[in-house]
Design an enzyme around this catalytic site. Structure first.
Site, PDB file in Angstrom:
ATOM      1  CD  GLU A 145      46.347  70.979  69.475  1.00  0.00           C
ATOM      2  OE1 GLU A 145      46.905  72.096  69.473  1.00  0.00           O
ATOM      3  OE2 GLU A 145      45.249  70.777  68.907  1.00  0.00           O
ATOM      4  CG  HIS A 146      44.451  70.184  73.462  1.00  0.00           C
ATOM      5  ND1 HIS A 146      44.094  70.623  72.205  1.00  0.00           N
ATOM      6  CD2 HIS A 146      45.278  71.125  73.978  1.00  0.00           C
ATOM      7  CE1 HIS A 146      44.671  71.798  71.973  1.00  0.00           C
ATOM      8  NE2 HIS A 146      45.403  72.121  73.032  1.00  0.00           N
ATOM      9  CG  HIS A 160      40.451  76.115  68.122  1.00  0.00           C
ATOM     10  ND1 HIS A 160      41.106  77.316  68.294  1.00  0.00           N
ATOM     11  CD2 HIS A 160      40.620  75.439  69.282  1.00  0.00           C
ATOM     12  CE1 HIS A 160      41.632  77.367  69.502  1.00  0.00           C
ATOM     13  NE2 HIS A 160      41.356  76.243  70.128  1.00  0.00           N
ATOM     14  CD  GLN A 220      40.872  72.042  70.853  1.00  0.00           C
ATOM     15  OE1 GLN A 220      40.768  72.415  72.017  1.00  0.00           O
ATOM     16  NE2 GLN A 220      41.898  72.391  70.093  1.00  0.00           N
ATOM     17  CG  HIS A 224      87.641  59.060  62.510  1.00  0.00           C
ATOM     18  ND1 HIS A 224      87.523  59.380  61.191  1.00  0.00           N
ATOM     19  CD2 HIS A 224      86.556  59.618  63.135  1.00  0.00           C
ATOM     20  CE1 HIS A 224      86.425  60.094  61.004  1.00  0.00           C
ATOM     21  NE2 HIS A 224      85.817  60.247  62.177  1.00  0.00           N
ATOM     22  CG  ASP A 268      43.530  76.704  74.288  1.00  0.00           C
ATOM     23  OD1 ASP A 268      44.484  75.986  73.963  1.00  0.00           O
ATOM     24  OD2 ASP A 268      42.382  76.571  73.810  1.00  0.00           O
TER      25      ASP A 268
END
Length: 445
Positions: free
Chosen positions: A337-338, A273, A270, A430, A371
């Protein structure tokens, strides 16, 4: 190998039980987003330029930022054919294999139409309609990402979107990466534009002579792309976007049985990235934490992107929890995220996980498979948005429209309820829309 330029930053083990509320908050604080007033103004200027000058602006901005002169933005048929030929056969086979699993999972999890009778003579339905024209953004800054083309193209195809187009930056040779084009074609996408950055987002959001205006935009990107997406979705004439985005992140929960080599490998996967990525390891065993930190130091110099990963590791955290219950609570507070549960009985803890974009259970489930090819989507909420958002799916590409149909008896059954609630809210129009119909049916208002 980048041992000469990349060294692993010192990573101190933090004992969670000794931290007060302020220190705990600081421990789970993410790196500041690459955002500034200058970035906001610059992106706004690019968007305005594209809206005003269209294709001319795109040509100038592509020259400036991507270093290539383009006479035509759209990839032609010959380039698609060349990509089919130029992609390594092993890569083609891997793309095809990944496509199959991504399609299987996304078809199985796609929303379905619903029809239910909520009262005699009252039928309520949910029908699905694909978004008309969607724009997919596939980055190519650090490396081409054919996997992102699959993650966006497969659900768009399953949803049945009538028009799907893609933007991807061209290289200095004026070409889009062949593997990205192959993946796009595999998803049935024939319209790909050689555009990147904020200018690509602006073109898809507002349209130019060459690039059609899209209803919704999808895909990850750098700070410029993220800011452009934020600005165009705030504009009433712009486009919707998929989800809030930020730097990539992973949190690994490990116990005494976890292999420190695997824990470190997942963290580095990770970290490579980008320099603003964040990796966190939380364990209930000090020996595992110490061994994982040692493995980080050993493995980092072996990476091609060691310099990038080393910068990301400056934001890393190693936390010693008192128990796995506490480790899961820490993860929920962070909302990664993960999330990797590298523990002896991972499924035992799954029910306790409330906040995560995607979860990986057990020692044999590296985040890397998500991924690429397990079947789930890798476009996920980051920067804490997993508390309230989900990753991209087929549902992201459809509109879920409700329908109701009442018979006369159905209106007799539920009309008085609607009229009473309308009166309670002081909305007499209404109420009358119901009671006038009831009167025609011979029912007292």
């Amino acid at each position: 190998m980048n041992a000469a330029v990349a060294t692993c930053p010192d990573l101190a083990v933090l004992l969670w039980s000794t931290l007060d509320a302020v220190a705990r908050s600081a421990t789970l604080r993410r790196p500041a987003l690459a955002y500034s007033e200058e970035l906001r103004v610059t992106v706004a200027r690019i968007i305005a330029q594209v809206r005003a000058d269209g294709d001319g602006a795109l040509q100038a901005l592509t020259r400036r930022f991507d270093g290539c002169q383009l006479e035509r933005f759209e990839v032609g048929a010959q380039e698609f054919s060349a990509a089919q030929r130029d992609v390594d056969p092993a890569v083609r086979a891997a793309i095809d294999e990944a496509y199959g699993r991504i399609e299987t999972f996304h078809r199985a999890t796609a929303p379905q139409p619903v029809r239910v009778e909520t009262a005699p003579g009252v039928v309520c339905e949910r029908v699905l309609r694909p978004i008309g024209r969607v724009g997919l953004y596939v980055p190519a800054g650090g490396a081409p990402l054919p996997s992102t083309a699959l993650m966006l193209g497969v659900p768009a195809r399953i949803a049945g979107c009538p028009e799907v187009m893609m933007c991807c930056p061209a290289g200095a040779d004026g070409r889009v990466d062949a593997a990205v084009l192959y993946a796009a074609a595999r998803c049935g996408i024939s319209r790909v534009f050689k555009l990147g950055g904020a200018q690509a987002v602006a073109a898809m959001a507002f349209g130019t002579a060459s690039v059609p205006k899209c209803d919704k935009l999808f895909g990850p990107g750098n700070a410029w792309v993220t800011e452009a997406k934020r600005q165009v979705t705030a504009d009433p004439y712009g486009a919707a976007i998929d989800l809030p985005a930020g730097p990539s992140e992973v949190l690994v929960i490990a116990d005494a049985q976890a292999d420190p080599e695997a824990v470190a490998a997942d963290l580095l996967a990770q970290a490579e990235h980008g320099p603003d990525s964040q990796v966190i390891v939380v364990a209930d065993d000090r020996a595992v934490l110490d061994a994982a930190i040692a493995e980080l130091q050993r493995q980092l110099p072996l990476l091609d992107r060691a310099d990038v990963a080393a910068r990301a590791l400056a934001h890393a955290r190693a936390v010693l929890a008192g128990s796995l219950d506490e480790a899961v609570a820490i993860s929920n507070a962070y909302a990664p995220e993960h999330l990797i549960l590298n523990v002896a009985e991972p499924r035992r803890w799954l029910e306790q996980v409330d906040n995560a974009g995607s979860i990986f259970l057990g020692p044999w489930s590296p985040e890397s498979v998500g991924d690429y090819c397990s079947g789930t989507n890798h476009v996920l909420p980051t920067y804490g948005h997993a508390r309230s958002s989900s990753g991209v799916s087929v549902a992201s590409f459809v509109k879920q429209v409700t329908v109701q149909e009442l018979s006369a008896d159905g209106l007799r059954t539920i009309g008085p309820c609607a009229a009473t609630l309308a009166r309670a809210e002081g909305l007499d129009a209404h109420e009358r829309a119901v009671t006038r119909r009831l009167a025609r049916l011979g029912e007292a208002p």
